[in-house]
Write a protein that holds these residues in place. Structure first.
Motif, PDB file in Angstrom:
ATOM      1  N   UNK A 156     -11.886  14.434  -0.123  1.00 27.05           N
ATOM      2  CA  UNK A 156     -10.914  14.988  -1.067  1.00 27.05           C
ATOM      3  C   UNK A 156      -9.554  15.206  -0.397  1.00 27.05           C
ATOM      4  N   UNK A 157      -9.582  15.709   0.822  1.00 28.78           N
ATOM      5  CA  UNK A 157      -8.338  15.943   1.549  1.00 28.78           C
ATOM      6  C   UNK A 157      -7.640  14.633   1.906  1.00 28.78           C
ATOM      7  N   UNK A 158      -8.420  13.636   2.270  1.00 23.88           N
ATOM      8  CA  UNK A 158      -7.837  12.332   2.598  1.00 23.88           C
ATOM      9  C   UNK A 158      -7.155  11.718   1.378  1.00 23.88           C
ATOM     10  N   UNK A 159      -7.820  11.753   0.228  1.00 28.75           N
ATOM     11  CA  UNK A 159      -7.225  11.142  -0.958  1.00 28.75           C
ATOM     12  C   UNK A 159      -6.036  11.931  -1.489  1.00 28.75           C
ATOM     13  N   UNK A 160      -6.100  13.260  -1.403  1.00 30.06           N
ATOM     14  CA  UNK A 160      -4.997  14.061  -1.955  1.00 30.06           C
ATOM     15  C   UNK A 160      -3.804  14.149  -1.019  1.00 30.06           C
ATOM     16  N   UNK A 161      -4.027  13.983   0.277  1.00 32.81           N
ATOM     17  CA  UNK A 161      -2.907  14.090   1.217  1.00 32.81           C
ATOM     18  C   UNK A 161      -2.456  12.726   1.735  1.00 32.81           C
ATOM     19  N   UNK A 169       5.126   7.110  -1.040  1.00 35.85           N
ATOM     20  CA  UNK A 169       6.252   6.690  -0.196  1.00 35.85           C
ATOM     21  C   UNK A 169       6.499   5.185  -0.285  1.00 35.85           C
ATOM     22  N   UNK A 170       5.437   4.405  -0.533  1.00 42.93           N
ATOM     23  CA  UNK A 170       5.610   2.958  -0.660  1.00 42.93           C
ATOM     24  C   UNK A 170       5.916   2.555  -2.094  1.00 42.93           C
ATOM     25  N   UNK A 171       5.910   3.496  -3.012  1.00 43.44           N
ATOM     26  CA  UNK A 171       6.219   3.203  -4.405  1.00 43.44           C
ATOM     27  C   UNK A 171       5.176   2.336  -5.085  1.00 43.44           C
ATOM     28  N   UNK A 172       3.915   2.514  -4.716  1.00 44.74           N
ATOM     29  CA  UNK A 172       2.830   1.722  -5.275  1.00 44.74           C
ATOM     30  C   UNK A 172       2.208   2.428  -6.470  1.00 44.74           C
ATOM     31  N   UNK A 173       1.793   1.650  -7.442  1.00 44.99           N
ATOM     32  CA  UNK A 173       1.126   2.237  -8.609  1.00 44.99           C
ATOM     33  C   UNK A 173      -0.250   2.769  -8.216  1.00 44.99           C
ATOM     34  N   UNK A 174      -0.933   2.068  -7.336  1.00 47.64           N
ATOM     35  CA  UNK A 174      -2.240   2.526  -6.860  1.00 47.64           C
ATOM     36  C   UNK A 174      -2.448   2.028  -5.438  1.00 47.64           C
ATOM     37  N   UNK A 175      -3.291   2.708  -4.736  1.00 42.37           N
ATOM     38  CA  UNK A 175      -3.653   2.314  -3.375  1.00 42.37           C
ATOM     39  C   UNK A 175      -5.164   2.499  -3.230  1.00 42.37           C
ATOM     40  N   UNK A 176      -5.941   1.489  -3.662  1.00 45.62           N
ATOM     41  CA  UNK A 176      -7.391   1.608  -3.565  1.00 45.62           C
ATOM     42  C   UNK A 176      -7.826   1.726  -2.112  1.00 45.62           C
ATOM     43  N   UNK A 177      -8.869   2.510  -1.896  1.00 45.72           N
ATOM     44  CA  UNK A 177      -9.345   2.735  -0.536  1.00 45.72           C
ATOM     45  C   UNK A 177     -10.861   2.658  -0.472  1.00 45.72           C
TER      46      UNK A 177
END
Length: 192
Positions: A156-161, A169-177
């Protein structure tokens, strides 16, 4: 795992080719042939006329030879593209809002994500790799967690922070991980 298999297979094939080529060269230069050698000596040909024309009149011979060679060529091309293909994303296209774009180095984004993940409470070590395309990057994150940390809290901390900061910062609509969590194993120490 795939890298290890690739190296082992390449090493074995290379060693076999080196032994066979060295044997042919040594016999051709006049050295006595080894006991496993299929020919008698220096002036013996690799394929005699009888061996070359033995199956020539058979209807299955040439289609079989061509099919085997085609399969070998396809496998060699598949292996070559697998080896040469980049596994990491070299750059991410950032929308600057003025119609133009900026290129962000993939290693820089990986480094920032990794640093922010390492700074999280309870994370012993973090590795981040960017994959995907320039316009749609994806991340692979491996976290080594200390024994006292709950995996759900760390995720949760990794995804929220870290991931949210990188995405914004990269202006991406999504960043799947894809996140892999592993607990650190510490050796027991003797207390006196």
């Amino acid at each position: 795992m795939l890298r290890t298999v690739n190296r082992v297979v390449t090493g074995i094939v290379g060693l076999l080719l080196l032994v066979l080529g060295g044997s042919v060269l040594a016999v051709g230069l006049g050295a006595p042939p080894p006991s496993w050698w299929i020919h008698d000596g220096r002036d013996d040909v690799l394929l005699s006329r009888a061996e070359r024309t033995r199956w020539q009149d058979e209807a299955w011979w040439w289609p079989t030879v061509l099919a085997v060679l085609a399969v070998l060529v396809v496998l060699a091309l598949w292996w070559l593209t697998a080896v040469l293909r980049r596994r990491r994303l070299a750059e991410v296209l950032v929308d600057t809002g003025d119609g133009a774009g900026a290129l962000l180095r993939g290693r820089a984004l990986e480094s920032v994500l990794s640093g922010e993940a390492n700074a999280m409470d309870g994370v012993e070590r973090a590795h981040v790799h960017l994959t995907g395309r320039r316009l749609a990057p994806e991340t692979r994150v491996r976290l080594l967690l200390e024994p006292h940390v709950e995996p759900g809290t760390a995720l949760s901390e990794l995804t929220s922070r870290a991931l949210a900061h990188a995405r914004d910062s990269a202006g991406l609509a999504s960043l799947p991980a894809e996140v892999r969590l592993r607990a650190a194993k510490h050796r027991a120490e003797r207390v006196s």
